[in-house]
Design an enzyme around this catalytic site. Structure first.
Site, PDB file in Angstrom:
ATOM      1  N   ASN A  13    -127.440 -13.566  -4.654  1.00  0.00           N
ATOM      2  CA  ASN A  13    -125.976 -13.430  -4.337  1.00  0.00           C
ATOM      3  C   ASN A  13    -125.683 -14.845  -3.848  1.00  0.00           C
ATOM      4  OD1 ASN A  13    -124.337 -10.924  -4.975  1.00  0.00           O
ATOM      5  ND2 ASN A  13    -126.303 -10.181  -3.946  1.00  0.00           N
ATOM      6  N   HIS A 106    -122.219  -4.672  -1.038  1.00  0.00           N
ATOM      7  CA  HIS A 106    -123.174  -3.493  -0.924  1.00  0.00           C
ATOM      8  C   HIS A 106    -123.190  -2.806  -2.306  1.00  0.00           C
ATOM      9  CE1 HIS A 106    -124.904  -0.191   1.462  1.00  0.00           C
ATOM     10  NE2 HIS A 106    -124.366   0.596   0.356  1.00  0.00           N
TER      11      HIS A 106
HETATM   12  C1  GRF Z   1    -127.954  -7.104  -2.766  1.00  0.00           C
HETATM   13  O1  GRF Z   1    -128.168  -5.914  -3.555  1.00  0.00           O
HETATM   14  C2  GRF Z   1    -126.655  -6.949  -1.737  1.00  0.00           C
HETATM   15  O2  GRF Z   1    -125.694  -5.949  -2.230  1.00  0.00           O
HETATM   16  C3  GRF Z   1    -127.439  -6.101  -0.868  1.00  0.00           C
HETATM   17  O3  GRF Z   1    -128.789  -6.645  -0.501  1.00  0.00           O
HETATM   18  C4  GRF Z   1    -129.184  -7.149  -1.908  1.00  0.00           C
HETATM   19  C5  GRF Z   1    -129.368  -8.335  -1.654  1.00  0.00           C
HETATM   20  O4  GRF Z   1    -129.954  -9.409  -2.530  1.00  0.00           O
HETATM   21  N1  GRF Z   1    -126.777  -6.012   0.675  1.00  0.00           N
HETATM   22  P1  GRF Z   1    -130.032 -10.785  -2.866  1.00  0.00           P
HETATM   23  O5  GRF Z   1    -130.663 -11.278  -1.598  1.00  0.00           O
HETATM   24  O6  GRF Z   1    -128.371 -11.273  -2.906  1.00  0.00           O
HETATM   25  O7  GRF Z   1    -130.873 -11.287  -3.994  1.00  0.00           O
END
Ligand code: GRF
Length: 198
Positions: A13, A106
Site C-alpha cells: 500500500n 482494513h
Molecule cells: C493490507 O491488507 C492492509 O489492508 C492491512 O495490512 C495489509 C498490509 O499490506 N492493514 P501491505 O504491507 O500494504 O502490503
C-alpha cells in the site's frame, strides 16, 4: 499536503501511495515502522523518503512508544497520518493527539471481520462478498467512522492467497483516491462522523 506513513510489513500500500503521490498532491515526509525488517523500508528508501525505525523493545510502555512516534511526527509538521499495514494498536494518547488526521485501510467490509486473518475468517464464514474499508482511526479498534468501502466477490475456488491478492489490488486502487479527498480538504471527521464535501 504533507503526510507521514506508518508501516509494519511488505508495504505494498505504501508503494501504491508513493506511485500516486504526485497525482494526489501528497508529499510523504517520512515513513515510520515498528519493525526493522519491514520490506516497506526498502520501498521508501528507493523513493528517497526518510525512514525511522522505532523499536518497541526500547520502550517500557505503550504510551512511551507512542510518545516517541509523536515526537518524530511533530518534527515533520504533517497534516495527515496514513496507516498502511501498521500492525500495532495505537494508544488513546496518540489517537487523541491527531484526532481526525489518521486514516487506515482494513481488508474486510467492516464491521465484519475486524482484527487479523480477515480473509480466512470470511472464507470460513462462507461469505460470498468480502472487501476493503478505508476509515478514520478513533479509539475503537477497526471501528472508526467509515469513509469508503469496496466489495470483492469470493469465488468457490478461493484460497486465502487468491482472495487476499484480489483484495490487495483493490486496496492499491482505492487508498490513494481516498487520500486525495483528504488532501483536497474534502474529507473531514466532525463529531466522530465522516463528512465528504463537494
Ligand atoms: C493490507 O491488507 C492492509 O489492508 C492491512 O495490512 C495489509 C498490509 O499490506 N492493514 P501491505 O504491507 O500494504 O502490503
Amino acid at each position: 499536503m504533507k503526510a507521514i506513513i506508518l508501516i509494519s510489513g511488505n508495504g505494498s500500500n505504501l508503494q501504491s501511495i508513493i506511485d500516486n503521490a504526485e497525482r494526489i498532491d501528497l508529499q510523504i515526509s517520512c515513513v515510520i515502522t515498528n519493525n526493522k525488517n519491514a520490506f516497506g523500508l526498502k520501498r521508501a528508501q528507493s523513493a528517497k523518503i526518510q525512514t525511522y525505525i522505532v523499536d518497541p523493545k526500547l520502550f517500557n510502555s505503550k504510551d512511551a512508544f507512542d510518545s516517541e512516534l509523536i515526537r518524530i511526527i511533530n518534527q515533520h509538521e504533517v497534516e495527515l497520518i496514513i496507516l498502511a499495514g501498521y500492525m500495532r494498536i495505537l494508544t488513546p494518547l496518540f489517537i487523541s493527539h491527531y484526532y481526525g488526521k489518521i486514516l487506515n485501510i482494513h481488508p474486510s467490509l467492516l464491521p465484519k471481520f475486524p482484527g487479523l486473518n480477515t480473509h480466512q475468517n470470511a472464507i470460513d464464514a462462507s461469505e460470498k462478498i468480502h472487501g476493503v474499508t478505508v476509515h478514520f482511526v478513533t479509539e475503537k479498534i477497526d471501528a472508526g467512522p467509515i469513509i469508503f468501502q469496496q466489495a470483492v466477490n469470493i469465488e468457490n475456488s478461493d484460497t486465502v492467497e487468491t482472495l487476499s491478492a484480489r483484495v490487495l489490488k483493490v486496496e492499491h486502487a482505492i487508498y490513494p483516491n481516498v487520500i486525495h479527498w483528504y488532501t483536497k480538504r474534502r474529507l473531514k471527521l466532525i463529531n466522530d462522523k465522516t463528512t465528504l464535501f463537494d
